[in-house]
Scaffold this active site. Structure first.
Site, mmCIF file in Angstrom:
data_model
loop_
_atom_site.group_PDB
_atom_site.id
_atom_site.type_symbol
_atom_site.label_atom_id
_atom_site.label_comp_id
_atom_site.label_asym_id
_atom_site.label_seq_id
_atom_site.Cartn_x
_atom_site.Cartn_y
_atom_site.Cartn_z
ATOM 1 C CD GLN A 127 52.146 53.054 13.396
ATOM 2 O OE1 GLN A 127 53.007 52.543 14.110
ATOM 3 N NE2 GLN A 127 50.960 52.511 13.164
ATOM 4 N NE ARG A 140 61.634 49.482 20.553
ATOM 5 C CZ ARG A 140 62.099 49.660 19.321
ATOM 6 N NH1 ARG A 140 62.779 50.754 19.028
ATOM 7 N NH2 ARG A 140 61.900 48.750 18.393
ATOM 8 C CD GLU A 173 52.936 51.273 17.500
ATOM 9 O OE1 GLU A 173 52.815 50.104 17.902
ATOM 10 O OE2 GLU A 173 53.397 51.573 16.368
ATOM 11 C CG ASN A 193 59.603 47.202 24.777
ATOM 12 O OD1 ASN A 193 58.936 46.433 24.107
ATOM 13 N ND2 ASN A 193 60.391 48.113 24.238
ATOM 14 C CG HIS A 235 57.783 51.727 13.206
ATOM 15 N ND1 HIS A 235 57.874 50.852 14.274
ATOM 16 C CD2 HIS A 235 56.472 52.022 13.075
ATOM 17 C CE1 HIS A 235 56.663 50.635 14.760
ATOM 18 N NE2 HIS A 235 55.790 51.336 14.052
ATOM 19 C CG MET A 280 52.110 41.066 15.601
ATOM 20 S SD MET A 280 52.192 42.834 15.941
ATOM 21 C CE MET A 280 52.069 42.816 17.719
ATOM 22 C CD GLU A 284 53.743 48.648 12.270
ATOM 23 O OE1 GLU A 284 53.732 49.720 12.911
ATOM 24 O OE2 GLU A 284 53.404 47.551 12.761
#
Length: 248
Positions: A60, A64, A129, A133, A166, A197, A212
């Site tokens: 991925q 944002r 992804e 927010n 990321h 998490m 990530e």
């Protein structure tokens, strides 16, 4: 048990300036590089044997977004991607939408059950992804995140929020992979047991970009171990924090 050290340390952290390369760099050794052999599953035995990268997946890239409708309209409508899974985290104020081009030939159709969709997604390479927010949709500006490219969003001297988040890879065992990265000298931004998490991690590349690290084919909550590579206990570590805030 502790992982055995690698045969030779790698220099993955920031270094002092080097001589001007004149726009040329010999990459032949990188084409010839061989991956390590090693374990396939995440278990206590992983911490005793060699590590491998053959099962790693470039899974991925995270962006944002200001508001979900226009972004999903673009990625699924204009670009023809499929919405694979959605993760809603109201306790941390954000929702994530995974889009991509899953091959039914390789992975089968997207599962109908919500609890199966995330694990399916973690097997599909090259997803995006989209991270919303909550509340950003109500901001006046049409664009609120700097993309890290040549746009002028937020470049008037005030603090900016990074729009790029990321890239993400999935691995057979997050804990073993992070131990490997640490042994190689990479900076661990978030170890598997740190933060809210558990079972995922962030590591920095030499330029500070985040990668990530997620478990291959697993759904949330992810598999965990009692202690991670940085010595953080499963119940330890600080809570979730958003990396988009600018720093002077």
């Amino acid at each position: 048990a502790i992982l055995a050290p690698l045969p030779a340390p790698h220099h993955l952290t920031a270094s002092s300036p080097m001589a001007n390369l004149g726009g040329k760099f010999d990459v032949s050794k990188y084409y010839e590089a061989k991956h390590d052999d090693g374990t396939k599953a995440c278990s206590s035995s992983d911490l005793q044997g060699p590590r491998k990268q053959n099962d790693f997946v470039m899974q991925q890239t995270m962006f944002r977004i200001k508001e979900p409708k226009r972004s999903l309209d673009f990625y699924t409508g204009a670009l023809g991607m499929k919405l694979i899974t959605v993760g809603d985290f109201p306790q941390w104020g954000f929702t994530v939408y995974f889009v991509g081009y899953p091959s039914e030939k390789d992975f089968g159709p997207i599962p109908e059950k919500e609890e199966d969709k995330f694990a399916y997604c973690m097997r599909v390479p090259g997803c995006i992804e989209l991270t919303w927010n909550h509340g950003s949709e109500a901001e006046e500006a049409g664009q609120v995140y700097n993309t890290g490219n040549a746009d002028n969003t937020g470049s008037d001297g005030t603090k900016v929020r990074g729009g790029f988040g990321h890239i993400g890879i999935t691995v057979p065992c997050v804990y073993a992979a992070c131990q490997r990265f640490k042994d190689m000298g990479a900076e661990i931004k978030k170890s598997p047991n740190a933060g809210g998490m558990k079972g995922l991690a962030f590591v920095k590349d030499p330029d500070g970009y985040l990668v990530e690290v997620l478990p291959l084919g697993k759904s949330y909550p992810f598999p965990t171990q009692q202690v991670d590579c940085c010595g953080v206990e499963l119940e330890g570590g600080a809570g979730y924090s958003d990396n988009s805030a600018a720093k002077k």
